[in-house]
Motif scaffolding. Structure first.
Motif, short mmCIF file in Angstrom:
data_model
loop_
_atom_site.label_atom_id
_atom_site.label_comp_id
_atom_site.label_asym_id
_atom_site.label_seq_id
_atom_site.Cartn_x
_atom_site.Cartn_y
_atom_site.Cartn_z
N LEU A 22 8.06 -1.51 1.82
CA LEU A 22 9.07 -2.53 2.10
C LEU A 22 9.14 -2.85 3.59
O LEU A 22 8.67 -2.08 4.44
CB LEU A 22 10.44 -2.04 1.62
N ALA A 23 9.74 -3.99 3.88
CA ALA A 23 9.86 -4.42 5.29
C ALA A 23 10.71 -3.44 6.09
O ALA A 23 10.57 -3.35 7.32
CB ALA A 23 10.47 -5.82 5.34
N SER A 24 11.56 -2.69 5.43
CA SER A 24 12.42 -1.71 6.12
C SER A 24 11.67 -0.48 6.57
O SER A 24 12.22 0.36 7.28
CB SER A 24 13.56 -1.30 5.18
N GLY A 25 10.41 -0.37 6.14
CA GLY A 25 9.62 0.80 6.49
C GLY A 25 9.65 1.90 5.45
O GLY A 25 8.98 2.92 5.59
N THR A 26 10.40 1.69 4.37
CA THR A 26 10.46 2.65 3.27
C THR A 26 9.53 2.20 2.15
O THR A 26 8.96 1.11 2.19
CB THR A 26 11.90 2.77 2.73
N THR A 27 9.39 3.06 1.16
CA THR A 27 8.58 2.72 0.00
C THR A 27 9.45 2.69 -1.26
O THR A 27 10.50 3.32 -1.32
CB THR A 27 7.43 3.71 -0.21
N ASN A 64 8.10 -11.87 2.16
CA ASN A 64 8.51 -10.46 2.22
C ASN A 64 9.21 -9.97 0.95
O ASN A 64 9.91 -8.96 0.98
CB ASN A 64 9.40 -10.18 3.43
N SER A 65 8.99 -10.68 -0.16
CA SER A 65 9.52 -10.20 -1.44
C SER A 65 8.50 -9.23 -2.05
O SER A 65 8.00 -9.41 -3.16
CB SER A 65 9.77 -11.37 -2.38
N PHE A 66 8.19 -8.20 -1.29
CA PHE A 66 7.09 -7.32 -1.64
C PHE A 66 7.27 -6.64 -3.00
O PHE A 66 6.32 -6.52 -3.77
CB PHE A 66 6.90 -6.25 -0.55
N PHE A 67 8.50 -6.20 -3.27
CA PHE A 67 8.71 -5.48 -4.53
C PHE A 67 8.59 -6.40 -5.74
O PHE A 67 7.91 -6.05 -6.71
CB PHE A 67 10.09 -4.80 -4.52
N LEU A 68 9.21 -7.56 -5.69
CA LEU A 68 9.15 -8.49 -6.82
C LEU A 68 7.73 -8.99 -7.03
O LEU A 68 7.29 -9.18 -8.17
CB LEU A 68 10.11 -9.65 -6.60
N GLU A 69 7.00 -9.18 -5.95
CA GLU A 69 5.60 -9.58 -6.07
C GLU A 69 4.79 -8.48 -6.75
O GLU A 69 3.92 -8.75 -7.59
CB GLU A 69 5.02 -9.88 -4.69
N ALA A 70 5.09 -7.24 -6.39
CA ALA A 70 4.38 -6.11 -6.99
C ALA A 70 4.67 -5.99 -8.48
O ALA A 70 3.77 -5.69 -9.27
CB ALA A 70 4.75 -4.82 -6.27
N LEU A 121 -1.54 -2.65 0.12
CA LEU A 121 -1.65 -1.22 0.42
C LEU A 121 -2.49 -0.98 1.67
O LEU A 121 -2.15 -0.12 2.49
CB LEU A 121 -2.24 -0.48 -0.79
N ARG A 122 -3.55 -1.73 1.82
CA ARG A 122 -4.38 -1.58 3.02
C ARG A 122 -3.61 -1.91 4.29
O ARG A 122 -3.75 -1.25 5.31
CB ARG A 122 -5.60 -2.52 2.93
N SER A 123 -2.79 -2.96 4.21
CA SER A 123 -2.05 -3.38 5.40
C SER A 123 -1.03 -2.34 5.83
O SER A 123 -0.53 -2.38 6.97
CB SER A 123 -1.35 -4.72 5.14
N ASN A 124 -0.73 -1.41 4.92
CA ASN A 124 0.22 -0.34 5.25
C ASN A 124 -0.46 1.02 5.36
O ASN A 124 0.21 2.05 5.31
CB ASN A 124 1.31 -0.30 4.17
N ASN A 125 -1.80 0.98 5.52
CA ASN A 125 -2.58 2.20 5.72
C ASN A 125 -2.37 3.24 4.62
O ASN A 125 -2.33 4.46 4.88
CB ASN A 125 -2.25 2.83 7.09
N ALA A 126 -2.23 2.75 3.39
CA ALA A 126 -2.02 3.65 2.26
C ALA A 126 -3.31 4.43 1.97
O ALA A 126 -4.40 3.86 1.97
CB ALA A 126 -1.60 2.86 1.03
#
Length: 259
Positions: A155-160, A36-42, A139-144
């Protein structure tokens, strides 16, 4: 015409080109990130994409600039000659992609609808195709929607959160400090703009034709390539030896006395 070129692509304030050692360091850290380190991975993925595609900061980050960031809708993935339908394909099918492309729309100095496609690098992580695959899956997993920038993070918190040039610069400088002065420059000499020059330098040292590099980087003049030639240590390394053995005479004109 030359004046117009300079206006379209002014000589940049010089930043040091990022060598592949820095990219590999960032990849090594990214591979060890906790779940869940989504931002650092990005951030790591956008660094990889920018390096291999020779992108400007405004094209691979999600922030206001004089150009347009690449979006999910600008991406195409391929298995051989077959284009994958990103709307209907399964995750496993997307992971099988061997090449990835970006389509230029309104990016600076780009030709509208021009496509640049790169294959896999051979590295299991440090690869432009795999980095794009990771962004697509996120992005697909979040219906972007298709107009979502590749640098947008859910983010895992539901924000971007958006990957900005300052985030890229911070990570690059951290890696440079870790690797030390053996790189030939200090951390404050690099920024988000260093990736485009770094990718071009990697191609130049690999003896890729300079016309191809200029096309890929969309430089309207040879200003950057001249700079890279002079700073590329592998290219300049043997120049003194070659010059020492390059004795010559000059064909005389009529003003030179005969023996």
């Amino acid at each position: 015409m030359i004046a117009a070129w300079k206006k379209a692509d002014p000589p940049p304030t010089r930043v040091k080109p990022i060598p592949i050692a820095v990219i590999r360091r960032i990849c090594a850290v990214a591979r060890e990130l906790p779940p869940n380190s989504f931002f650092l991975e990005a951030v790591a993925d956008m660094i990889i994409i920018a390096f291999f595609f020779l992108l400007r900061p405004g094209e691979y980050t999600d922030s206001p600039s004089d150009t347009t960031p690449f979006t999910l809708g600008d991406v195409q993935l391929f298995i051989g000659p077959t284009r994958i339908n990103l709307d209907t394909a399964s995750d496993s099918e997307i992971l099988m992609a061997r090449t990835a492309s970006l389509t230029f729309t309104t990016q600076k100095n780009g030709v509208p609808n021009e496509v640049i496609k790169l294959g896999r690098s051979g590295d299991p992580y440090c690869c432009p195709t795999l980095a794009i695959i990771r962004r697509v899956l996120h992005l697909r997993s979040n219906n972007a929607p298709p107009q979502t920038p590749l640098a947008r993070v859910f983010l895992a918190s539901g924000t971007t959160k958006s990957v900005k040039p300052s985030d890229i610069t911070s990570h690059l400088r951290c890696a440079v400090r870790f690797l030390g002065f053996g790189l030939g420059f200090t951390a404050h000499e690099v920024s988000a703009r260093s990736l485009r020059a770094g990718g071009a330098m990697a191609l130049l040292v690999s003896k890729v034709d300079t016309d191809i590099i200029q096309l890929l980087g969309r430089w309207r003049s040879d200003e950057m390539l001249r700079y890279l030639h002079l700073t590329a240590e592998p290219i300049m390394r043997n120049f003194a030896q070659k010059m020492l053995n390059a004795d010559y005479t000059i064909s005389p004109n009529q003003l030179v006395p005969m023996h």
